[in-house]
Design a protein around this motif. Structure first.
Motif, PDB file in Angstrom:
ATOM      1  N   MET A  84      78.722  37.292   1.079  1.00  0.00           N
ATOM      2  CA  MET A  84      77.282  37.525   1.146  1.00  0.00           C
ATOM      3  C   MET A  84      76.590  36.163   1.159  1.00  0.00           C
ATOM      4  N   ARG A  85      75.719  35.962   2.129  1.00  0.00           N
ATOM      5  CA  ARG A  85      74.994  34.699   2.237  1.00  0.00           C
ATOM      6  C   ARG A  85      73.551  34.900   1.807  1.00  0.00           C
ATOM      7  N   GLY A  86      73.053  33.962   1.036  1.00  0.00           N
ATOM      8  CA  GLY A  86      71.666  34.008   0.586  1.00  0.00           C
ATOM      9  C   GLY A  86      71.083  32.609   0.610  1.00  0.00           C
ATOM     10  N   PRO A  87      69.896  32.460   0.095  1.00  0.00           N
ATOM     11  CA  PRO A  87      69.233  31.161   0.155  1.00  0.00           C
ATOM     12  C   PRO A  87      69.848  30.101  -0.768  1.00  0.00           C
ATOM     13  N   ASP A  88      70.563  30.522  -1.816  1.00  0.00           N
ATOM     14  CA  ASP A  88      71.148  29.568  -2.758  1.00  0.00           C
ATOM     15  C   ASP A  88      72.490  29.076  -2.233  1.00  0.00           C
ATOM     16  N   LYS A  89      72.506  27.834  -1.779  1.00  0.00           N
ATOM     17  CA  LYS A  89      73.718  27.223  -1.234  1.00  0.00           C
ATOM     18  C   LYS A  89      74.855  27.174  -2.258  1.00  0.00           C
ATOM     19  N   TYR A  90      74.517  27.154  -3.540  1.00  0.00           N
ATOM     20  CA  TYR A  90      75.522  27.018  -4.594  1.00  0.00           C
ATOM     21  C   TYR A  90      75.784  28.318  -5.351  1.00  0.00           C
ATOM     22  N   ALA A  91      75.391  29.436  -4.778  1.00  0.00           N
ATOM     23  CA  ALA A  91      75.607  30.731  -5.432  1.00  0.00           C
ATOM     24  C   ALA A  91      77.103  31.037  -5.524  1.00  0.00           C
ATOM     25  N   PRO A  92      77.513  31.820  -6.511  1.00  0.00           N
ATOM     26  CA  PRO A  92      78.918  32.239  -6.577  1.00  0.00           C
ATOM     27  C   PRO A  92      79.317  32.944  -5.277  1.00  0.00           C
ATOM     28  N   ARG A  93      80.597  32.841  -4.962  1.00  0.00           N
ATOM     29  CA  ARG A  93      81.069  33.466  -3.717  1.00  0.00           C
ATOM     30  C   ARG A  93      82.523  33.870  -3.839  1.00  0.00           C
ATOM     31  N   ASN A  94      82.868  34.884  -3.081  1.00  0.00           N
ATOM     32  CA  ASN A  94      84.250  35.330  -3.082  1.00  0.00           C
ATOM     33  C   ASN A  94      85.113  34.532  -2.110  1.00  0.00           C
ATOM     34  N   VAL A  95      84.508  34.032  -1.045  1.00  0.00           N
ATOM     35  CA  VAL A  95      85.295  33.247  -0.093  1.00  0.00           C
ATOM     36  C   VAL A  95      84.379  32.298   0.683  1.00  0.00           C
ATOM     37  N   ASP A  96      84.854  31.069   0.810  1.00  0.00           N
ATOM     38  CA  ASP A  96      84.162  30.056   1.602  1.00  0.00           C
ATOM     39  C   ASP A  96      85.233  29.320   2.396  1.00  0.00           C
ATOM     40  N   LEU A  97      85.147  29.387   3.710  1.00  0.00           N
ATOM     41  CA  LEU A  97      86.105  28.733   4.604  1.00  0.00           C
ATOM     42  C   LEU A  97      85.357  27.763   5.501  1.00  0.00           C
ATOM     43  N   ASP A  98      85.738  26.493   5.450  1.00  0.00           N
ATOM     44  CA  ASP A  98      85.096  25.474   6.284  1.00  0.00           C
ATOM     45  C   ASP A  98      86.140  24.694   7.049  1.00  0.00           C
ATOM     46  N   LEU A  99      85.902  24.521   8.352  1.00  0.00           N
ATOM     47  CA  LEU A  99      86.773  23.679   9.165  1.00  0.00           C
ATOM     48  C   LEU A  99      86.541  22.230   8.756  1.00  0.00           C
ATOM     49  N   ILE A 100      87.573  21.581   8.243  1.00  0.00           N
ATOM     50  CA  ILE A 100      87.469  20.223   7.707  1.00  0.00           C
ATOM     51  C   ILE A 100      87.969  19.180   8.698  1.00  0.00           C
ATOM     52  N   ALA A 101      89.093  19.468   9.356  1.00  0.00           N
ATOM     53  CA  ALA A 101      89.692  18.470  10.251  1.00  0.00           C
ATOM     54  C   ALA A 101      90.304  19.148  11.471  1.00  0.00           C
ATOM     55  N   VAL A 102      90.142  18.477  12.599  1.00  0.00           N
ATOM     56  CA  VAL A 102      90.770  18.869  13.857  1.00  0.00           C
ATOM     57  C   VAL A 102      91.645  17.693  14.266  1.00  0.00           C
ATOM     58  N   ASP A 103      92.955  17.933  14.295  1.00  0.00           N
ATOM     59  CA  ASP A 103      93.928  16.866  14.503  1.00  0.00           C
ATOM     60  C   ASP A 103      93.701  15.815  13.402  1.00  0.00           C
ATOM     61  N   ARG A 104      93.329  14.591  13.731  1.00  0.00           N
ATOM     62  CA  ARG A 104      93.067  13.567  12.701  1.00  0.00           C
ATOM     63  C   ARG A 104      91.575  13.297  12.538  1.00  0.00           C
ATOM     64  N   GLU A 105      90.731  14.076  13.213  1.00  0.00           N
ATOM     65  CA  GLU A 105      89.281  13.857  13.139  1.00  0.00           C
ATOM     66  C   GLU A 105      88.667  14.727  12.038  1.00  0.00           C
ATOM     67  N   ILE A 106      87.908  14.086  11.161  1.00  0.00           N
ATOM     68  CA  ILE A 106      87.207  14.803  10.103  1.00  0.00           C
ATOM     69  C   ILE A 106      85.932  15.377  10.709  1.00  0.00           C
ATOM     70  N   VAL A 107      85.716  16.692  10.549  1.00  0.00           N
ATOM     71  CA  VAL A 107      84.584  17.356  11.193  1.00  0.00           C
ATOM     72  C   VAL A 107      83.631  18.014  10.196  1.00  0.00           C
ATOM     73  N   HIS A 108      83.841  17.761   8.910  1.00  0.00           N
ATOM     74  CA  HIS A 108      82.955  18.345   7.889  1.00  0.00           C
ATOM     75  C   HIS A 108      82.714  17.313   6.790  1.00  0.00           C
ATOM     76  N   GLY A 109      81.462  17.168   6.394  1.00  0.00           N
ATOM     77  CA  GLY A 109      81.075  16.173   5.402  1.00  0.00           C
ATOM     78  C   GLY A 109      81.699  16.360   4.038  1.00  0.00           C
ATOM     79  N   ASP A 110      82.101  17.588   3.682  1.00  0.00           N
ATOM     80  CA  ASP A 110      82.715  17.812   2.376  1.00  0.00           C
ATOM     81  C   ASP A 110      83.969  16.962   2.169  1.00  0.00           C
ATOM     82  N   TYR A 111      84.643  16.602   3.253  1.00  0.00           N
ATOM     83  CA  TYR A 111      85.851  15.785   3.136  1.00  0.00           C
ATOM     84  C   TYR A 111      85.525  14.457   2.462  1.00  0.00           C
ATOM     85  N   HIS A 112      84.418  13.864   2.842  1.00  0.00           N
ATOM     86  CA  HIS A 112      84.040  12.562   2.282  1.00  0.00           C
ATOM     87  C   HIS A 112      83.272  12.698   0.972  1.00  0.00           C
TER      88      HIS A 112
END
Length: 127
Positions: free
Chosen positions: A82-110
């Protein structure tokens, strides 16, 4: 061309259950999936909420990253995210694409040590 993809996972609502469901959904969609060790972390953004279980999955796919991102969002939705306005709300699942091959594609990595640690457990050659 097949790409090596690393996806971060986070959950603080029934996290062990959703780790297994997420891995199963990824495997059904993309085939063989490897997983990193999983770490418990404090919730970001304050508030009184349970700790998060965080980790990463690695798989290969010959589709473009935009396709994979769309598939990740569809998996989250199927698993009841469930998505809502609170970016930090509790959640059951969060999946983010972090890297493609050796390229970092998401800021959470850093920005988040636990994301980097989990991703590098699967792909030590990441920057």
């Amino acid at each position: 061309m097949s790409h090596r993809l690393i996806v971060s996972f986070g959950s603080n609502l029934e996290p062990e259950k959703y780790r297994l469901l997420a891995r199963e959904a990824l495997a059904q969609r993309f085939g063989n999936v490897s997983e990193s060790p999983f770490l418990w972390t404090e919730a970001l953004g304050g508030g009184d909420q349970p700790r998060y279980l965080n980790g990463a999955f690695l798989f290969h796919c010959d589709r473009e990253p935009e396709f994979v991102r769309d598939e990740l969002r569809a998996i989250e939705t199927r698993l009841g995210r469930m998505r809502g306005p609170d970016k930090y709300a509790p959640r059951n699942v969060d999946l983010d694409l972090i890297a493609v091959d050796r390229e970092i594609v998401h800021g959470d990595y850093h920005q988040r040590d636990f994301v980097r640690k989990c991703a590098r457990a699967l792909a030590p050659d990441l920057p």
